[in-house]
Write a protein that holds these residues in place. Structure first.
Motif, PDB file in Angstrom:
ATOM      1  N   ARG A 112     -45.435   3.989  14.037  1.00 48.19           N
ATOM      2  CA  ARG A 112     -44.428   3.533  14.996  1.00 48.19           C
ATOM      3  C   ARG A 112     -44.028   2.069  14.813  1.00 48.19           C
ATOM      4  O   ARG A 112     -43.367   1.477  15.679  1.00 48.19           O
TER       5      ARG A 112
ATOM      6  N   ARG B 114     -41.317   1.556  17.475  1.00 52.89           N
ATOM      7  CA  ARG B 114     -41.601   0.871  18.725  1.00 52.89           C
ATOM      8  C   ARG B 114     -41.674  -0.640  18.567  1.00 52.89           C
ATOM      9  O   ARG B 114     -41.374  -1.384  19.505  1.00 52.89           O
TER      10      ARG B 114
ATOM     11  N   LYS C 113     -36.502  -3.816  21.031  1.00 51.54           N
ATOM     12  CA  LYS C 113     -37.879  -3.665  20.553  1.00 51.54           C
ATOM     13  C   LYS C 113     -38.485  -5.033  20.258  1.00 51.54           C
ATOM     14  O   LYS C 113     -37.799  -5.941  19.795  1.00 51.54           O
TER      15      LYS C 113
ATOM     16  N   PRO D  97     -41.834   1.592  26.147  1.00 51.85           N
ATOM     17  CA  PRO D  97     -40.689   1.053  25.397  1.00 51.85           C
ATOM     18  C   PRO D  97     -39.565   0.560  26.292  1.00 51.85           C
ATOM     19  O   PRO D  97     -38.961  -0.490  26.018  1.00 51.85           O
TER      20      PRO D  97
END
Length: 252
Positions: A13, A50, A91, A196
């Motif tokens: 991720r 992520r 992010k 997130p």
């Protein structure tokens, strides 16, 4: 998505973007700017990514403008676009600074949300030494610095240690070479533990709320809070808290 000047890798991720022109000290060539811009866009668009980590190969993280090529060469993605994309990304952007930062390279490091720097790295606003000024990067550097520190470093062009760069707020922390990777990995794990949507909202608060008048700020943040508490992500987070287990964050 990328080119040989910027390597792009996804694992667990996390998208890792590696500045990869060590022979040119990762100067801001058109190839590096284009590779970095395209890689940032790809990481932003990938809903499974992520966290974004920006790092380097070779002894320099980024030496700034490509002086061999005449300075700020034309490319599809320019430096203001890239710095803006880093700050606008929903992010977290982590700087894994494993090489020296000069000129525009300091701007790249400062534009990261959280940066960890190896203790043997040097920083410098060296622009005045070649007759120019740190104009573009001042947009991302000055909000992190006291005016007195900025004046000293902008006007002298002196190179400073990683520890001094942390003291003036350009980067977050410094790690010895033998614990550097461990420190970065620990930071990434902490970021992955957050939701997130919550991370994206928290990041926007830092950039958007300072300078907003109080009434507008309270109204805006109350609506953000309402939306977050009503989200599936918050429902999972609170359920996980009650059940004393790690949350299983939904993919956004």
């Amino acid at each position: 998505m990328s080119n040989d000047a910027v390597l792009y890798d996804i694992a667990d991720r996390v998208a890792t973007l590696t500045l990869n022109q060590p022979d040119n000290r990762n100067a801001l060539t058109p190839a590096l700017l284009d590779g970095l811009g395209a890689s940032l866009e790809s990481a932003d668009a990938d809903r499974f990514v992520r966290v974004i980590v920006l790092t380097n190969s070779g002894p320099a993280f980024c030496s700034g403008a490509d002086l061999k090529g005449g300075g700020l060469a034309s490319s599809k993605y320019d430096l203001p676009q890239i710095l803006g994309t880093m700050q606008d990304s929903p992010k977290p952007v982590v700087g894994r600074i494993a090489g020296h930062c000069m000129g525009g390279g300091v701007g790249l490091a400062a534009a990261c949300d959280i940066s960890i720097v190896r203790s043997d790295i040097k920083f410098g606003f060296t622009e005045v030494r070649i007759g120019v000024a740190p104009a573009i990067i001042s947009v991302v550097c000055l909000p992190k610095m006291r005016r007195s520190d900025a004046l000293e470093l902008f006007l002298t062009g002196e190179r400073i240690s990683a520890e001094r760069a942390a003291e003036v707020g350009l980067i977050n922390s410094v790690a010895d070479p033998d614990t550097f990777d461990q420190a970065v990995d620990s930071l990434v794990r902490k970021l992955l533990a957050g939701g997130p949507g919550a991370l994206a909202a928290s990041k926007r608060l830092v950039f958007d709320i300072p300078g907003t008048d109080r009434a507008t700020a309270f109204a805006r943040t109350a609506e953000i809070s309402r939306q977050l508490f009503a989200s599936d992500e918050a429902a999972e987070g609170m359920t996980a808290f009650r059940e004393k287990r790690p949350p299983h964050w939904p993919v956004r």
